[in-house]
Design a protein around this motif. Sequence first.
Motif, PDB file in Angstrom:
ATOM      1  N   ASP A 172      13.209  86.009   1.626  1.00 60.32           N
ATOM      2  CA  ASP A 172      13.231  85.623   0.214  1.00 60.32           C
ATOM      3  C   ASP A 172      12.825  84.158   0.046  1.00 60.32           C
ATOM      4  OD1 ASP A 172      13.908  86.243  -2.620  1.00 60.32           O
ATOM      5  OD2 ASP A 172      15.367  84.645  -2.305  1.00 60.32           O
ATOM      6  N   ASP A 173      13.202  83.302   1.012  1.00 63.47           N
ATOM      7  CA  ASP A 173      12.814  81.886   0.963  1.00 63.47           C
ATOM      8  C   ASP A 173      11.296  81.748   0.987  1.00 63.47           C
ATOM      9  OD1 ASP A 173      15.498  81.289   1.005  1.00 63.47           O
ATOM     10  OD2 ASP A 173      15.546  80.743   3.128  1.00 63.47           O
ATOM     11  N   ILE A 174      10.633  82.551   1.833  1.00 58.53           N
ATOM     12  CA  ILE A 174       9.172  82.500   1.928  1.00 58.53           C
ATOM     13  C   ILE A 174       8.543  82.923   0.601  1.00 58.53           C
ATOM     14  CG2 ILE A 174       7.150  83.521   3.070  1.00 58.53           C
ATOM     15  CD1 ILE A 174       8.866  83.724   5.618  1.00 58.53           C
ATOM     16  N   TRP A 175       9.081  83.972  -0.005  1.00 52.52           N
ATOM     17  CA  TRP A 175       8.544  84.457  -1.275  1.00 52.52           C
ATOM     18  C   TRP A 175       8.726  83.402  -2.374  1.00 52.52           C
ATOM     19  CZ3 TRP A 175       5.176  87.830  -2.652  1.00 52.52           C
ATOM     20  CH2 TRP A 175       5.081  88.227  -3.988  1.00 52.52           C
ATOM     21  N   GLN A 176       9.893  82.770  -2.438  1.00 57.50           N
ATOM     22  CA  GLN A 176      10.143  81.734  -3.434  1.00 57.50           C
ATOM     23  C   GLN A 176       9.242  80.522  -3.194  1.00 57.50           C
ATOM     24  OE1 GLN A 176      12.075  82.038  -6.104  1.00 57.50           O
ATOM     25  NE2 GLN A 176      12.671  84.106  -5.503  1.00 57.50           N
ATOM     26  N   PHE A 177       9.036  80.178  -1.921  1.00 57.47           N
ATOM     27  CA  PHE A 177       8.201  79.033  -1.570  1.00 57.47           C
ATOM     28  C   PHE A 177       6.778  79.223  -2.076  1.00 57.47           C
ATOM     29  CE2 PHE A 177       5.146  77.013   1.288  1.00 57.47           C
ATOM     30  CZ  PHE A 177       5.628  75.719   1.373  1.00 57.47           C
ATOM     31  N   SER A 178       6.243  80.437  -1.969  1.00 55.56           N
ATOM     32  CA  SER A 178       4.869  80.694  -2.395  1.00 55.56           C
ATOM     33  C   SER A 178       4.675  80.352  -3.867  1.00 55.56           C
ATOM     34  CB  SER A 178       4.492  82.156  -2.130  1.00 55.56           C
ATOM     35  OG  SER A 178       5.204  83.031  -2.986  1.00 55.56           O
ATOM     36  N   SER A 179       5.713  80.551  -4.668  1.00 50.58           N
ATOM     37  CA  SER A 179       5.640  80.215  -6.093  1.00 50.58           C
ATOM     38  C   SER A 179       5.829  78.717  -6.318  1.00 50.58           C
ATOM     39  CB  SER A 179       6.696  80.998  -6.864  1.00 50.58           C
ATOM     40  OG  SER A 179       6.719  80.618  -8.220  1.00 50.58           O
ATOM     41  N   LEU A 180       6.796  78.119  -5.637  1.00 53.38           N
ATOM     42  CA  LEU A 180       7.090  76.696  -5.819  1.00 53.38           C
ATOM     43  C   LEU A 180       5.946  75.794  -5.349  1.00 53.38           C
ATOM     44  CD1 LEU A 180      10.795  76.724  -4.557  1.00 53.38           C
ATOM     45  CD2 LEU A 180      10.042  76.363  -6.909  1.00 53.38           C
ATOM     46  N   PHE A 181       5.175  76.257  -4.368  1.00 58.13           N
ATOM     47  CA  PHE A 181       4.102  75.445  -3.787  1.00 58.13           C
ATOM     48  C   PHE A 181       2.718  75.833  -4.332  1.00 58.13           C
ATOM     49  CE2 PHE A 181       3.544  72.687   0.102  1.00 58.13           C
ATOM     50  CZ  PHE A 181       4.700  71.950  -0.083  1.00 58.13           C
ATOM     51  N   LYS A 182       2.666  76.682  -5.337  1.00 58.36           N
ATOM     52  CA  LYS A 182       1.383  77.260  -5.747  1.00 58.36           C
ATOM     53  C   LYS A 182       0.390  76.213  -6.258  1.00 58.36           C
ATOM     54  CE  LYS A 182       3.048  78.653 -10.357  1.00 58.36           C
ATOM     55  NZ  LYS A 182       2.208  77.751 -11.162  1.00 58.36           N
ATOM     56  N   ASP A 183       0.864  75.124  -6.849  1.00 61.35           N
ATOM     57  CA  ASP A 183      -0.036  74.105  -7.395  1.00 61.35           C
ATOM     58  C   ASP A 183      -0.133  72.861  -6.522  1.00 61.35           C
ATOM     59  OD1 ASP A 183      -0.580  75.639  -9.703  1.00 61.35           O
ATOM     60  OD2 ASP A 183       1.306  74.981 -10.605  1.00 61.35           O
ATOM     61  N   VAL A 184       0.446  72.906  -5.340  1.00 57.32           N
ATOM     62  CA  VAL A 184       0.437  71.742  -4.440  1.00 57.32           C
ATOM     63  C   VAL A 184      -0.863  71.716  -3.633  1.00 57.32           C
ATOM     64  CG1 VAL A 184       1.583  70.646  -2.467  1.00 57.32           C
ATOM     65  CG2 VAL A 184       2.952  71.717  -4.276  1.00 57.32           C
ATOM     66  N   ILE A 185      -1.465  70.541  -3.549  1.00 57.30           N
ATOM     67  CA  ILE A 185      -2.632  70.351  -2.681  1.00 57.30           C
ATOM     68  C   ILE A 185      -2.122  70.166  -1.256  1.00 57.30           C
ATOM     69  CG2 ILE A 185      -4.605  68.873  -2.147  1.00 57.30           C
ATOM     70  CD1 ILE A 185      -4.587  68.044  -5.137  1.00 57.30           C
ATOM     71  N   ILE A 186      -2.578  70.993  -0.328  1.00 59.87           N
ATOM     72  CA  ILE A 186      -2.134  70.924   1.068  1.00 59.87           C
ATOM     73  C   ILE A 186      -3.246  70.319   1.912  1.00 59.87           C
ATOM     74  CG2 ILE A 186      -1.343  72.235   3.069  1.00 59.87           C
ATOM     75  CD1 ILE A 186      -0.202  74.313   1.189  1.00 59.87           C
ATOM     76  N   GLU A 187      -2.940  69.234   2.608  1.00 63.12           N
ATOM     77  CA  GLU A 187      -3.926  68.530   3.424  1.00 63.12           C
ATOM     78  C   GLU A 187      -3.456  68.447   4.877  1.00 63.12           C
ATOM     79  OE1 GLU A 187      -6.817  67.737   2.489  1.00 63.12           O
ATOM     80  OE2 GLU A 187      -6.895  66.831   0.487  1.00 63.12           O
ATOM     81  N   ASN A 188      -4.412  68.237   5.774  1.00 55.86           N
ATOM     82  CA  ASN A 188      -4.143  68.095   7.214  1.00 55.86           C
ATOM     83  C   ASN A 188      -4.959  66.917   7.724  1.00 55.86           C
ATOM     84  OD1 ASN A 188      -5.060  69.974  10.180  1.00 55.86           O
ATOM     85  ND2 ASN A 188      -3.357  68.585   9.921  1.00 55.86           N
ATOM     86  N   LYS A 189      -4.509  65.683   7.343  1.00 56.30           N
ATOM     87  CA  LYS A 189      -5.302  64.486   7.609  1.00 56.30           C
ATOM     88  C   LYS A 189      -4.462  63.382   8.248  1.00 56.30           C
ATOM     89  CE  LYS A 189      -8.621  65.165   3.840  1.00 56.30           C
ATOM     90  NZ  LYS A 189      -9.272  64.543   2.664  1.00 56.30           N
TER      91      LYS A 189
END
Length: 329
Positions: A172-189
Amino acid sequence: MNKSIISWVGGKAKLMWLINLLAPPKYDRSIDVFGGSGTVTLNLDCPHNKMRVYNDFNGNLVNLMRCARERPLALIRELGFLTLNSRDDFEVFKKFINQEEFTEADNRRELELTEIMFEPPTAKQLKRLLRKRGKELGVKRAATYYKLLRYSFNSNGDTYGGKRCDLRRFFDDIWQFSSLFKDVIIENKDFEALIRQYDRETAFIYCDPPYYEAEGFYAVVFTEDDHKRLHDTLAGASGKVMVSYNNAPQIVKLYQDFYIFYTTRPNSMSKKEGDVYEELILTNYDPREFLPEKTGQLNLFSFLLNAVSEGEYKLIHEPKIKTNQEEAT
């Protein structure tokens, strides 16, 4: 608090009360430079219609965050297939994560070869199949890394903890996270490149680097020069900057041009009851300018030691403000 999908070395859940208290009240973008578990990105008092950036140099961690956000059901399904019952299983998963098996780079090379070895439309069809396999491989890698973190000692992903863990309670945490992080820009720099890219006068830059002389607990190498490079990068930033560190004399000396606050939190890595860990919060601005708006305090000079519901903090260093004559010389 919004929950992260993982435990993480140096996680900031127990320090969010102070981070939000000392953060500027207004900014149009937040940049979480050493994102880790994502706890700070998830819990900053930043309106969600503003730009939010999560970054980490650990590619396996970033891949996990992306898969949890973009393909939560596929990740949950893969977690159900992957079993981890012993130390031997743990070591097999480590080999996979350490790229001793087929990797995304191998997949990209095969994509390039299809352009050379096959004529269209065969090449196009093969590329579609290889891209699909690449996505599946990313999910498998994410699930493997997730299990390494959950089953390892202190969530370091390196040493088998030997404890039973029912992963179903985290779905359930993973499912909730997908919604909470939906507008976050994810970078690997690298942190320097990221800060230079997103820095603005209206930005809030938060950094939680590997702690000084505790770098061995982190998966990514962070050297003495990196600590100095981080300071120099932040000292030249246009936006408002906050950095969290352990209470090390070397860090206090390095950040003499910052405001430095001291606090303690329960030490989750200690077996001694009541043991605390000393933390520093460093800022390139004076949070006392904002505190009346946040806390209702009327007297700024009473700021040196304030008891709040979560704990205590105090200002232990204030940067010297140069006069016009000093700046001229």
